[in-house]
Design an enzyme around this catalytic site. Structure first.
Site, PDB file in Angstrom:
ATOM      1  N   ASN A  10       0.860  -1.192   0.000  1.00 35.62           N
ATOM      2  CA  ASN A  10       0.000   0.000   0.000  1.00 35.62           C
ATOM      3  C   ASN A  10       0.891   1.236   0.000  1.00 35.62           C
ATOM      4  O   ASN A  10       1.445   1.602   1.031  1.00 35.62           O
ATOM      5  CB  ASN A  10      -0.901  -0.054   1.249  1.00 35.62           C
ATOM      6  N   HIS A 106      -9.592   1.014   4.658  1.00 35.12           N
ATOM      7  CA  HIS A 106      -8.365   1.331   5.396  1.00 35.12           C
ATOM      8  C   HIS A 106      -8.691   2.326   6.513  1.00 35.12           C
ATOM      9  O   HIS A 106      -9.504   3.222   6.336  1.00 35.12           O
ATOM     10  CB  HIS A 106      -7.298   1.911   4.461  1.00 35.12           C
ATOM     11  N   GLU A 177      -5.479  -4.691  10.580  1.00 30.20           N
ATOM     12  CA  GLU A 177      -4.489  -3.646  10.788  1.00 30.20           C
ATOM     13  C   GLU A 177      -4.827  -2.864  12.059  1.00 30.20           C
ATOM     14  O   GLU A 177      -5.657  -1.943  12.018  1.00 30.20           O
ATOM     15  CB  GLU A 177      -4.489  -2.667   9.609  1.00 30.20           C
ATOM     16  N   GLY A 183       2.205   2.653  10.694  1.00 28.41           N
ATOM     17  CA  GLY A 183       3.182   3.716  10.454  1.00 28.41           C
ATOM     18  C   GLY A 183       3.880   4.187  11.717  1.00 28.41           C
ATOM     19  O   GLY A 183       4.573   5.211  11.702  1.00 28.41           O
TER      20      GLY A 183
HETATM   21  C1  G2H Z   1      -0.863  -0.069   7.526  1.00 27.48           C
HETATM   22  C2  G2H Z   1       0.267  -0.350   6.629  1.00 27.48           C
HETATM   23  C3  G2H Z   1      -0.224  -0.596   5.231  1.00 27.48           C
HETATM   24  P1  G2H Z   1       2.571   0.635   7.467  1.00 27.48           P
HETATM   25  O1  G2H Z   1      -1.613   1.032   7.025  1.00 27.48           O
HETATM   26  O2  G2H Z   1      -1.600  -0.585   5.002  1.00 27.48           O
HETATM   27  O3  G2H Z   1       1.164   0.734   6.662  1.00 27.48           O
HETATM   28  O4  G2H Z   1       3.211  -0.656   7.057  1.00 27.48           O
HETATM   29  O5  G2H Z   1       3.374   1.827   7.005  1.00 27.48           O
HETATM   30  O6  G2H Z   1       2.279   0.660   8.931  1.00 27.48           O
END
Ligand code: G2H
Length: 260
Positions: A10, A106, A177, A183
């Site tokens: 993503n 998301h 998630e 992040g």
């Molecule tokens: C969570 C993820 C990808 P990251 O949003 O969808 O982002 O790996 O940067 O935490």
């Protein structure tokens, strides 16, 4: 029956790639091409399904340059087939452009753009009806986790989708998630992730079907990187990853190959 490992990238809105840009800068045509070239030249485990999700403006460019066998997802799609909906993109327009997946629900869209469970569910239905695969995100906030509401929050997000789409989950990949891990560099522990994935599978068995519970890929997202992916990948109910920041780096390939 073994579920095929699934890894999504993503790119969100802030695309960067070390050779041309600094972290935090927006991506460019050039930086997207570098990411694609890296993937095209990489030795990728053929048993893994790989789907990358660039910003909308780069979808066609990505599809054009990405090697066949690797798929592309839009980061959003609208729930209406056509009409006066400024700024939106339809399922059929994605299909027409060779885009086979949509990333929906998301937490950044649920929180920043106030997308409700029902809206996410209606977009999921539109995408499935139009023949797209859906990477369906769910997850709890830190406050909800601390209040021990994780499973309740996640299953109510999924229930809205089940109410809209019914029993056929064959083209849905669920991405768990936890918002507090996105992040932030704070990845959920393997135990925390496995516990929620298992609960989601049990929910699928009870509320959808035995088949959905057995076959639906449940992937983990939230600060996944090349160092923590190996342990997570060993968990029984973790069938892959949705990767944000690390999907913009060459090490994304190591995450794709986490099982090999
Ligand atoms: C969570 C993820 C990808 P990251 O949003 O969808 O982002 O790996 O940067 O935490």
């Amino acid at each position: 029956m073994a579920r095929q490992f699934f890894v999504g990238g993503n790119f969100k809105m802030s695309v960067f790639y070390p050779s041309t840009l600094e972290k935090g800068q927006n991506g460019t045509v050039q930086s997207i091409k570098e990411i694609i070239e890296n993937l095209n030249n990489a030795k990728i485990d053929e048993n893994v399904e790989v789907v990358i999700s660039p910003p909308t403006i780069y979808l066609l460019l990505t599809r054009e340059h990405l090697r066949s066998g690797l798929e592309v997802a839009a980061q959003n799609v609208f729930n209406k087939p056509n009409g006066a909906f400024t700024g939106e993109i339809s399922v059929s327009q994605l299909k027409d452009s060779g885009i086979t997946w949509a990333l929906l629900g998301h937490s950044e869209r649920r929180t920043i753009l106030s997308e409700s469970d029902d809206f996410v569910a209606s977009k999921t239905k539109a995408a499935l009806d139009g023949g797209l695969g859906v990477i369906l995100c769910c997850g709890e906030s830190l406050e909800q986790r601390e209040a021990e509401k994780t499973i309740e929050v996640v299953t109510s997000q999924l229930k809205a989708v089940a109410d809209a789409v019914g029993k056929d989950w064959s083209k849905i990949v669920i991405a768990y998630e936890p918002i507090w891990a996105i992040g932030t560099g704070k990845v959920a522990s393997t135990e925390q992730a496995q516990e929620v994935h298992k609960a989601i599978r049990e929910w699928l068995k009870k509320e959808v079907s035995d088949e959905a519970a057995e076959k639906t890929r449940i992937i983990y997202g939230g600060s996944v990187n090349e160092k923590n992916c190996g342990e997570l990948a060993k968990q029984e109910d973790i069938d892959g990853f949705l990767v944000g920041g690390a999907s913009l780096k060459p090490a994304f390939v190591d995450i794709i190959n986490a099982k090999s």
